[in-house]
Structures are given as C-alpha cells and as structure tokens.
Design a protein around this motif. Structure first.
Motif, PDB file in Angstrom:
ATOM      1  N   ILE A 213      -0.877  -6.279  12.853  1.00 50.88           N
ATOM      2  CA  ILE A 213      -1.722  -5.215  12.314  1.00 50.88           C
ATOM      3  C   ILE A 213      -1.880  -4.056  13.296  1.00 50.88           C
ATOM      4  O   ILE A 213      -2.156  -2.928  12.890  1.00 50.88           O
ATOM      5  CB  ILE A 213      -3.111  -5.753  11.907  1.00 50.88           C
ATOM      6  N   ILE A 214      -1.661  -4.319  14.583  1.00 45.77           N
ATOM      7  CA  ILE A 214      -1.838  -3.264  15.589  1.00 45.77           C
ATOM      8  C   ILE A 214      -0.907  -2.088  15.313  1.00 45.77           C
ATOM      9  O   ILE A 214      -1.289  -0.921  15.450  1.00 45.77           O
ATOM     10  CB  ILE A 214      -1.593  -3.832  17.001  1.00 45.77           C
ATOM     11  N   GLY A 215       0.326  -2.394  14.905  1.00 45.04           N
ATOM     12  CA  GLY A 215       1.307  -1.335  14.712  1.00 45.04           C
ATOM     13  C   GLY A 215       0.945  -0.351  13.623  1.00 45.04           C
ATOM     14  O   GLY A 215       1.356   0.814  13.674  1.00 45.04           O
ATOM     15  N   TRP A 279       0.663  -7.243   5.003  1.00 49.28           N
ATOM     16  CA  TRP A 279      -0.197  -6.789   3.890  1.00 49.28           C
ATOM     17  C   TRP A 279      -1.620  -6.494   4.386  1.00 49.28           C
ATOM     18  O   TRP A 279      -2.268  -5.572   3.884  1.00 49.28           O
ATOM     19  CB  TRP A 279      -0.224  -7.829   2.789  1.00 49.28           C
ATOM     20  N   ALA A 280      -2.089  -7.265   5.351  1.00 48.38           N
ATOM     21  CA  ALA A 280      -3.389  -6.943   5.946  1.00 48.38           C
ATOM     22  C   ALA A 280      -3.336  -5.596   6.654  1.00 48.38           C
ATOM     23  O   ALA A 280      -4.277  -4.789   6.595  1.00 48.38           O
ATOM     24  CB  ALA A 280      -3.801  -8.043   6.933  1.00 48.38           C
ATOM     25  N   ALA A 281      -2.211  -5.321   7.328  1.00 47.08           N
ATOM     26  CA  ALA A 281      -2.025  -4.031   7.993  1.00 47.08           C
ATOM     27  C   ALA A 281      -2.016  -2.895   6.979  1.00 47.08           C
ATOM     28  O   ALA A 281      -2.563  -1.804   7.235  1.00 47.08           O
ATOM     29  CB  ALA A 281      -0.718  -4.040   8.782  1.00 47.08           C
ATOM     30  N   LEU A 282      -1.415  -3.129   5.820  1.00 46.03           N
ATOM     31  CA  LEU A 282      -1.408  -2.110   4.769  1.00 46.03           C
ATOM     32  C   LEU A 282      -2.824  -1.780   4.315  1.00 46.03           C
ATOM     33  O   LEU A 282      -3.185  -0.600   4.150  1.00 46.03           O
ATOM     34  CB  LEU A 282      -0.567  -2.606   3.588  1.00 46.03           C
ATOM     35  N   ALA A 283      -3.644  -2.809   4.122  1.00 45.23           N
ATOM     36  CA  ALA A 283      -5.035  -2.580   3.703  1.00 45.23           C
ATOM     37  C   ALA A 283      -5.782  -1.744   4.737  1.00 45.23           C
ATOM     38  O   ALA A 283      -6.514  -0.794   4.393  1.00 45.23           O
ATOM     39  CB  ALA A 283      -5.738  -3.916   3.490  1.00 45.23           C
ATOM     40  N   LEU A 284      -5.609  -2.057   6.003  1.00 49.19           N
ATOM     41  CA  LEU A 284      -6.293  -1.315   7.060  1.00 49.19           C
ATOM     42  C   LEU A 284      -5.798   0.120   7.137  1.00 49.19           C
ATOM     43  O   LEU A 284      -6.592   1.055   7.319  1.00 49.19           O
ATOM     44  CB  LEU A 284      -6.079  -2.015   8.403  1.00 49.19           C
ATOM     45  N   ALA A 285      -4.491   0.317   7.007  1.00 46.58           N
ATOM     46  CA  ALA A 285      -3.934   1.669   7.075  1.00 46.58           C
ATOM     47  C   ALA A 285      -4.444   2.535   5.933  1.00 46.58           C
ATOM     48  O   ALA A 285      -4.716   3.735   6.113  1.00 46.58           O
ATOM     49  CB  ALA A 285      -2.404   1.607   7.048  1.00 46.58           C
ATOM     50  N   VAL A 286      -4.598   1.937   4.754  1.00 44.40           N
ATOM     51  CA  VAL A 286      -5.125   2.684   3.604  1.00 44.40           C
ATOM     52  C   VAL A 286      -6.582   3.068   3.837  1.00 44.40           C
ATOM     53  O   VAL A 286      -6.997   4.195   3.563  1.00 44.40           O
ATOM     54  CB  VAL A 286      -4.977   1.846   2.319  1.00 44.40           C
ATOM     55  N   ILE A 287      -7.372   2.149   4.367  1.00 43.67           N
ATOM     56  CA  ILE A 287      -8.804   2.404   4.560  1.00 43.67           C
ATOM     57  C   ILE A 287      -9.048   3.468   5.628  1.00 43.67           C
ATOM     58  O   ILE A 287      -9.854   4.379   5.428  1.00 43.67           O
ATOM     59  CB  ILE A 287      -9.535   1.095   4.930  1.00 43.67           C
ATOM     60  N   ILE A 288      -8.371   3.379   6.765  1.00 47.07           N
ATOM     61  CA  ILE A 288      -8.671   4.327   7.852  1.00 47.07           C
ATOM     62  C   ILE A 288      -7.919   5.640   7.717  1.00 47.07           C
ATOM     63  O   ILE A 288      -8.267   6.632   8.365  1.00 47.07           O
ATOM     64  CB  ILE A 288      -8.395   3.715   9.233  1.00 47.07           C
ATOM     65  N   GLY A 289      -6.908   5.677   6.875  1.00 45.32           N
ATOM     66  CA  GLY A 289      -6.200   6.920   6.630  1.00 45.32           C
ATOM     67  C   GLY A 289      -5.191   7.273   7.707  1.00 45.32           C
ATOM     68  O   GLY A 289      -5.119   6.629   8.757  1.00 45.32           O
TER      69      GLY A 289
END
Length: 544
Positions: A213-215, A279-289
């Motif tokens: 998720i860091i990436g 997929w967890a990384a995708l959720a985070l990227a969507v939320i923080i923009g």
C-alpha cells in the motif's frame, strides 16, 4: 669506483644484514604455519570420517539419540524408529519454513529501495520511515489479533507437526469466516513451537501486503493516516480474507459446497497477499486523492520521475531473491520436492515479465523504460505466485508474458481514471495478482495438488478439463476485490472523520521529510525545481 656506487654497495650490505620487518615476519610465519597444518593433516588423514555422507543418518545416529544399544525387533522398536523418522521430517520442514521466512522478511529491504527510488528526493526519508514503521506496526497487529483470525482454525498442518492448538474455526464446517485460537500466540494453548513456526512464516507474508500500500499513497499521506492503514491491514483486512482461502474458510470449500474444482486455490498468495494489498491500496489512493500537479485541468497526467533508478533496480533484484522464499517456502516443508519446480517457474515468469515490459515500452516510447521493465519483472513474480506449484514451465512463461503486457496497460489505465499510484502498486499487485489467481484455473496441469482442500485428485485447470476450477478462481477474485477494497474504504473513510489523513499543500510541495520527521534524507543536497523536488506545476496548482 665512484662515490655513488660505493654508497649503493654499502646500502646493499646493510640490507642483507638487517633483520626482517614485522610485516615480512608475519607473512613468513603464516606460510610456515600453513605448511605445518597441511603436513599434520596429511599425517592423520586416514579417511575415518564420512566424506560421501553414506554413513550419516543411519541406525547408529538413532541409537545415540535414543540412548539405546540396539533396535528391538518388536513393535516397540518399530515405533521408536518411526518416532525418530517423524521428528527428523518435521525438523527438516521447520528449518526450511523458517529459513524461507527469513528470505521473505528480507524483501522489506527490496520494497524500501524500490518505492523510495520511484519517488522524489524530497520524500525519501518519509518513504523509508513508512517501510520500517509498516514492519513494526503491522507485525504487532497481526501478533495480537490477525494471526488468530487468519489461522486460528487451520489445524492440522502435517508438515509442521499438526499445529493442534489452532483448531477453532467460526462457524465450523464449510462456511468458516474467522479463526478463534492464537490471539497473542497464547489463546487456545497456542504457546507451541509448531504454531510459532507457522506464525513466523505467515507474518512476513502479511508484511508484504502492508508494504504494497505504501507505493500507492506515497508523497501525500500523513503518518497518522499511514499507521492506521497498517493496523487495518495487519489486524483485519488481510487476515480475514486470508482465512477464507488459506485458513479453512468458505472460499477454500467451494469444491464441496458448489462442486467448483478444488475450491479457491492460491499456492503462495497472488490473491491473498498481492491482490489484497493492491485493492486496499486502490481504496486509499481514491480516498486521499492525487498529488498536487499530477493531473492538469483537462485531466492529463504528468509524470513525476523517481529520483534514483539505481534504488529501483536494486530493490527489484532484492525482491526476486526474497521471492525464492515466498513461493518455494509455501510448501511449508523441505521434504516436498516440488519446491524445485516452484522455484524454476517463479524465475521464468519474472524474466518473461521483464522482457515483455521492456519490449513494449521500447516499442511505444522508442526506448526501454527502466522502471516499467522492473515493474514487469515484479508483475511476473506476482502472477506466478498462485499457480507456481501447479503449472509446467511453458505455462509459467506465458503467465509472465501476459503479466508484462497487463502491467504496462494497467498503469496507463489508472492514469486515465485519475487514480494517482506513484509506484504502480495497484497494477503490479492488484491487477496482476488477480491474473495470477485466474491462471490457476486455466493452466493447472494435474501434476500436483492431490487432495487439495479435501477434494480427490490433483488440481486441473480449464486446459486440462476442469472448468469448475476456473469458476472457483473467478469467485475468489471477485470476493477478494469486494472485501479488500470495500473494507479498507469503509475503515479509512471513518478514520478520516476524526484525523487528518493527508498532509497540507505546503508540506506536500516542500517535501514530507522535515515536516513529518524533522530530518531530511539528503540534508547536504539543495533541492530545487529542476531536481524534481519542487515542481513548477505543483506550485501553480496550489496557487490556482
């Protein structure tokens, strides 16, 4: 005779009379000692040892271990031999599992180099800190809660002596959702060597999902937001889905409940580890923009080049090395000789993924792209992780080639969707992880996996007559996406209501090292826009 020659002759005479220097004495003494040792060794070399290994591990070793003079010709004697053989087998498997776990642990170094190199110099310290913090925080969360939810009902695991304490699955039967033994490695009698061995191997797999998720959230997430994300991965998101596939949960029993092949099959974690992290990384990227300046007013993406391609290549090679623990180690036993095929398949997919991505970028850009080529190698590794034990080398090669194409196209796809993923984590791990899970249902050739998930016969895919196995893999991919994306999106959205999950614009433009941690990774460097540290389009975006 001239005066010069007289002086030279006198000096030569003195040199002949002078004692040896200390350095020369050391050299002479070393040589003489070596000669003496060789001579002594030759004098006593009567070949009394076991140079071929044929006399080691035989009856005499058993007698020494048990303290007996002979093996009784009785059931007692047979039982003694069986016990010793069983102990030796489990010992071999313990050693193999622990050593490969150490290799997977070393992958943390690879991830640290990779993601730091792919991002900008002004955030290098922040990237390194996130990697080491992910290790510590997620480890504790998994130790306290995650491991029990994941493997609390997995027993028996024959290769590790049964791990009998891990025997509580809820609900029992084919619809398990979580395990209930193993909290803090204490509950349910789980203070046990077999449990500890399994924990060591599995916790480093969880750590891999935590690093992924860091990436995707690099260069703009607050450290508090990152810590919360790692707690979610280690305690909830990763272990619960992992239970469904590896811990005796309902996805592993799709063969019994719906006659779908052997149920969800994922040998080393294309889905459980990589797709979950992606997929967890995708959720985070969507939320923080996206990062400031990543997309212009028309939505066109701007590339933010990483600051150190050397780090990227080193990180990739370290990860390849660690993968030799990741995939072969998932046999949980050195006595399973399929490890040789697993290792070869893993490297084949990696190399074909690299060459494919290199070729595609050379074709489309006129030059091979270094970072995308490395991502192609990682994509091949991710894709082969699920099917590595079930497919032939030719299939592993095709899986790697397809992964190389997929990762390049996926990176462009997420850019068009305005999802900012600085390191390509969603594409490498999420998308190619899903491809790896599906490839089991296509290419598994029936040479391995007899009795997998309680189903008679080996694992076969579509090309070998079992359409049901592909069906189970499709269900696995869909459920895995819904769970990892949905759970992380909900948890992080709730956390966002109470804490700041993204740094301020000023901090993002300046770089996160000093504002977040009070120290720059490169304190002797002067960062300026031309170095990629402070981009004019970032400043312009802020003013706009």
């Amino acid at each position: 005779m001239s005066a010069r020659r007289v002086r030279q002759a006198r000096q030569e005479s003195r040199d002949k009379e002078a004692p040896l220097s200390n350095g020369r004495k050391l050299v002479v003494l070393t040589v003489l000692t070596f000669i003496a040792l060789v001579a002594v060794g030759a004098m006593f070399n009567h070949h009394a040892g076991d140079p071929t290994g044929t006399a080691t591990g035989v009856t005499s070793d058993f007698l020494t271990a048990t303290g007996t003079k002979s093996v009784p010709v009785s059931q007692v004697g047979v039982n003694q031999l069986a016990n010793e053989a069983g102990h030796a087998r489990v010992s071999i498997n313990f050693t193999w599992t622990l050593m490969t776990g150490f290799l997977v642990l070393f992958m943390q170094v690879g991830f640290a180099f990779l993601v730091t190199g792919l991002t900008r110099a002004k955030n290098a310290g922040h990237m390194m800190m996130m990697n080491i913090a992910a290790f510590a925080v997620a480890f504790i969360a998994y130790y306290a809660v995650g491991f029990a939810l994941h493997f609390g009902g997995i027993a028996p695991v024959a290769n590790l002596g049964g791990v009998a304490p891990l025997s509580k699955l809820f609900p029992a039967g084919n619809w398990g959702l979580i395990g209930l033994h193993g909290f803090f490695l204490q509950s349910g009698g789980s203070y046990d060597v077999g449990v500890a061995c399994l924990f060591l191997f599995e916790v480093v797999f969880m750590e891999t999902a935590g690093y992924i998720i860091i990436g995707a959230i690099a260069e703009r997430i607050s450290f508090a937001g990152f810590i919360f994300a790692e707690l979610c991965i280690g305690a909830v998101v990763y272990p619960i889905y992992g239970n469904w596939v590896w811990g005796g949960g309902f996805l592993s029993h799709l063969g019994q409940t719906y006659s779908l092949g052997h149920g969800a099959v994922d040998f080393a974690g294309s889905g459980v580890v990589h797709a979950t992290g992606g997929w967890a990384a995708l959720a985070l990227a969507v939320i923080i923009g996206p990062r400031i300046g990543k997309f212009d007013k028309d939505g066109k993406p701007h590339a933010f080049p990483g600051h150190n391609l050397g780090y990227v290549v080193i990180g990739t090679l370290v990860l390849v090395f660690g993968w030799m623990g990741f995939n072969p180690g998932s046999t949980l036993g050195g006595t399973d000789l399929r490890i040789a095929m697993v290792a070869v398949n893993t490297l084949l997919a990696a190399c074909f993924g690299f060459v494919t991505a290199m070729t595609v970028t050379n074709w489309t850009q006129g030059k091979p792209d270094i970072s995308m080529s490395c991502n192609g190698m990682l994509a091949g590794l991710v894709a082969i992780t699920a099917p590595c034990a079930f497919v032939a080398p030719w299939a592993a090669s095709i899986i790697g080639v397809v992964a190389g194409f997929i990762v390049v196209g996926s990176v462009y796809f997420w850019d068009r969707m305005k999802v900012d993923d600085p390191c390509g984590a969603i594409s490498v791990h999420g998308v190619c992880g899903a491809w790896g899970v599906l490839s089991v249902g296509i290419f598994a050739d029936g040479t391995y996996g007899a009795g997998w998930n309680g189903i008679t016969g080996p694992v076969k895919g579509l090309l070998y007559g079992d359409f049901g196995q592909l069906g189970a893999q499709v269900v696995d991919v869909i459920v895995g996406f819904i769970w990892a994306f949905g759970a992380m999106f909900i948890l992080f959205s709730i956390f966002k209501m109470f804490a700041k999950v993204r740094v301020s614009e000023d901090v993002e433009i300046e770089g996160l090292d000093v504002p977040e941690f009070g120290a720059a990774c490169y304190p002797d460097f002067v960062l300026h826009p031309s170095s990629g540290a402070l981009r004019p389009d970032e400043v312009g975006a802020k003013k706009g």
